[in-house]
Structure formats: structure tokens, C-alpha cells
Design a protein around this motif. Sequence first.
Motif, PDB file in Angstrom:
ATOM      1  N   LYS A 106       0.846  -1.205   0.000  1.00 42.12           N
ATOM      2  CA  LYS A 106       0.000   0.000   0.000  1.00 42.12           C
ATOM      3  C   LYS A 106       0.880   1.254   0.000  1.00 42.12           C
ATOM      4  O   LYS A 106       0.635   2.192  -0.767  1.00 42.12           O
ATOM      5  N   SER A 107       1.903   1.263   0.835  1.00 39.04           N
ATOM      6  CA  SER A 107       2.796   2.414   0.915  1.00 39.04           C
ATOM      7  C   SER A 107       3.565   2.590  -0.393  1.00 39.04           C
ATOM      8  O   SER A 107       3.786   3.717  -0.850  1.00 39.04           O
ATOM      9  N   HIS A 108       3.975   1.501  -1.005  1.00 41.42           N
ATOM     10  CA  HIS A 108       4.688   1.532  -2.285  1.00 41.42           C
ATOM     11  C   HIS A 108       3.842   2.194  -3.362  1.00 41.42           C
ATOM     12  O   HIS A 108       4.337   3.019  -4.136  1.00 41.42           O
ATOM     13  N   TRP A 109       2.570   1.862  -3.411  1.00 39.90           N
ATOM     14  CA  TRP A 109       1.677   2.425  -4.425  1.00 39.90           C
ATOM     15  C   TRP A 109       1.335   3.880  -4.142  1.00 39.90           C
ATOM     16  O   TRP A 109       1.215   4.686  -5.060  1.00 39.90           O
ATOM     17  N   ARG A 148      -5.409  -1.090  11.514  1.00 37.33           N
ATOM     18  CA  ARG A 148      -5.818  -1.007  10.110  1.00 37.33           C
ATOM     19  C   ARG A 148      -5.697   0.428   9.602  1.00 37.33           C
ATOM     20  O   ARG A 148      -6.227   1.356  10.208  1.00 37.33           O
ATOM     21  N   PRO A 149      -5.011   0.649   8.472  1.00 41.43           N
ATOM     22  CA  PRO A 149      -4.874   2.001   7.937  1.00 41.43           C
ATOM     23  C   PRO A 149      -6.113   2.395   7.141  1.00 41.43           C
ATOM     24  O   PRO A 149      -6.905   1.534   6.751  1.00 41.43           O
ATOM     25  N   PRO A 150      -6.270   3.675   6.852  1.00 41.30           N
ATOM     26  CA  PRO A 150      -7.387   4.092   5.994  1.00 41.30           C
ATOM     27  C   PRO A 150      -7.135   3.679   4.548  1.00 41.30           C
ATOM     28  O   PRO A 150      -6.019   3.338   4.168  1.00 41.30           O
ATOM     29  N   ARG A 151      -8.178   3.750   3.732  1.00 40.31           N
ATOM     30  CA  ARG A 151      -8.020   3.396   2.319  1.00 40.31           C
ATOM     31  C   ARG A 151      -7.249   4.454   1.543  1.00 40.31           C
ATOM     32  O   ARG A 151      -6.588   4.162   0.553  1.00 40.31           O
ATOM     33  N   GLY A 152      -7.367   5.706   1.982  1.00 35.05           N
ATOM     34  CA  GLY A 152      -6.750   6.801   1.246  1.00 35.05           C
ATOM     35  C   GLY A 152      -5.260   6.920   1.472  1.00 35.05           C
ATOM     36  O   GLY A 152      -4.651   6.168   2.233  1.00 35.05           O
ATOM     37  N   ARG A 153      -4.656   7.917   0.803  1.00 38.70           N
ATOM     38  CA  ARG A 153      -3.213   8.159   0.906  1.00 38.70           C
ATOM     39  C   ARG A 153      -2.896   8.939   2.169  1.00 38.70           C
ATOM     40  O   ARG A 153      -3.675   9.782   2.613  1.00 38.70           O
ATOM     41  N   GLU A 154      -1.719   8.678   2.713  1.00 35.99           N
ATOM     42  CA  GLU A 154      -1.249   9.392   3.900  1.00 35.99           C
ATOM     43  C   GLU A 154       0.133   9.975   3.633  1.00 35.99           C
ATOM     44  O   GLU A 154       0.845   9.543   2.728  1.00 35.99           O
ATOM     45  N   GLU A 155       0.506  10.942   4.444  1.00 38.63           N
ATOM     46  CA  GLU A 155       1.826  11.550   4.315  1.00 38.63           C
ATOM     47  C   GLU A 155       2.912  10.531   4.628  1.00 38.63           C
ATOM     48  O   GLU A 155       2.697   9.572   5.373  1.00 38.63           O
ATOM     49  N   SER A 169       5.599   5.757  10.158  1.00 34.37           N
ATOM     50  CA  SER A 169       5.229   5.501  11.552  1.00 34.37           C
ATOM     51  C   SER A 169       4.369   4.245  11.668  1.00 34.37           C
ATOM     52  O   SER A 169       4.550   3.441  12.590  1.00 34.37           O
ATOM     53  N   ARG A 170       3.448   4.071  10.739  1.00 38.17           N
ATOM     54  CA  ARG A 170       2.616   2.852  10.746  1.00 38.17           C
ATOM     55  C   ARG A 170       3.480   1.609  10.551  1.00 38.17           C
ATOM     56  O   ARG A 170       3.293   0.586  11.214  1.00 38.17           O
ATOM     57  N   LEU A 171       4.410   1.685   9.624  1.00 39.23           N
ATOM     58  CA  LEU A 171       5.293   0.551   9.362  1.00 39.23           C
ATOM     59  C   LEU A 171       6.162   0.238  10.576  1.00 39.23           C
ATOM     60  O   LEU A 171       6.345  -0.935  10.937  1.00 39.23           O
TER      61      LEU A 171
END
Length: 209
Positions: A68-71, A125-132, A138-140
Amino acid sequence: MAKRPASSVPAKVSAQPRLHQRAPEIQAYGTVTQLLPLQLEEPVRLEMTEQLNQLLADSMTLRDLYKKSHWQVAGPTFYQLHLLYDKHFDEQVELVDAIAERIQLLGGVSLAMAHDVAETTQIERPPRGREEVPVQISRLLDAHQIIIASCRELGKRASTLGDDGTNDLVISEVLRTNELQQWFINEHLVNVPLVKAEGEPSFPQRRRA
């Protein structure tokens, strides 16, 4: 007069696939097969497969969080992080496969489907949208911390119970890979100057004669 034996009719051969087949499970989740030449008692294998499935669910979640972060990564560090996230994703794919196969080797049943993983994982669980980017990282890091803590506990428990194979997998592969990955990404949250050093001494300019 003796009767002629009935001729056996050969089964009809067809190239048509037999679709939409269903049948009862051959092994229920949360169980282990009883007789395996592993020199590990059934209660030990039950406990190890349960804890390994928890580690599997968390590792699968971290794997998908990297993709998800890669995309969705954005910003001036896009190129570097786009590649780094995908590298870490590939490494997590290998770990996931190794953990799942260890569960099966011990006679258990590994988690496999996304909804089962979502119900089991300890990772937020992260949101579906993009994050900074700082939020992504931080999530990782939070996910790595959960997995690293689980590895240390599981490694010690496996060693105590004599399951050296699980101990080796968890410590030598899962723990060390996660330790290295968190190092590579946590350095991206260090706030250092990019061009001019802070506290750089200023030298008076020479006056022209």
C-alpha cells in the motif's frame, strides 16, 4: 446353460472439467495432525502453530502495508521510498511463506485468506486513502515493533519447549529481517538538514583592499 457374465461398461471419459465442487474440510483450523515423526508432542505443536499463526497474520498485514505504501507514497522522497517499500515487501513475502510452511510442517493449518488475517492481526488497520510519508513510516514502524516483540517471546518459548526449528525460523529469519527493515525506514524520520548544516560557523568576509 451357464449365463454369460455381464460385460463391464467402461466409465465415460470426458474432457469437461468438473466445476463447482465442494466437500467437507479435511482438517479443521486450530488442530494438528496427531502422528508425525517430529519428536514433538501434540500439545507443543498446538501451542507453536497457534503462536505462529498470530505471527503469520501480523506478517501478512505488514507485507500488505508495504505494498500500500509503495503504491501511494508521494513527495520529494518518492523514488527512494517507492523502491525501498517494494524491496521490503518482497522480503516479507518470503517470510510469510516460510512461517506458513512451518505451521503446515508441524501438522497445523495456516491462515490464508484476507478476512481471517484482518480478524487476527494486532496491527492497526490504515485508511483506504493516501497518507503523508511520516505517517506511512510511523505505521510501518509500529507494525515492525509488534512483530519484533512477538518474535522475541515466541523464540524463547520455542526454545523452552524444544522446538528448535521454530526458534531458528523466528530468530534467524523473521526477527533479523524485521530488525534490519525497521532500521532502513526509521532513519527517514530523522530531522536533519539537507543542504546547510545547523550551527554552521559563519566566517566574516574579507574586505577588499
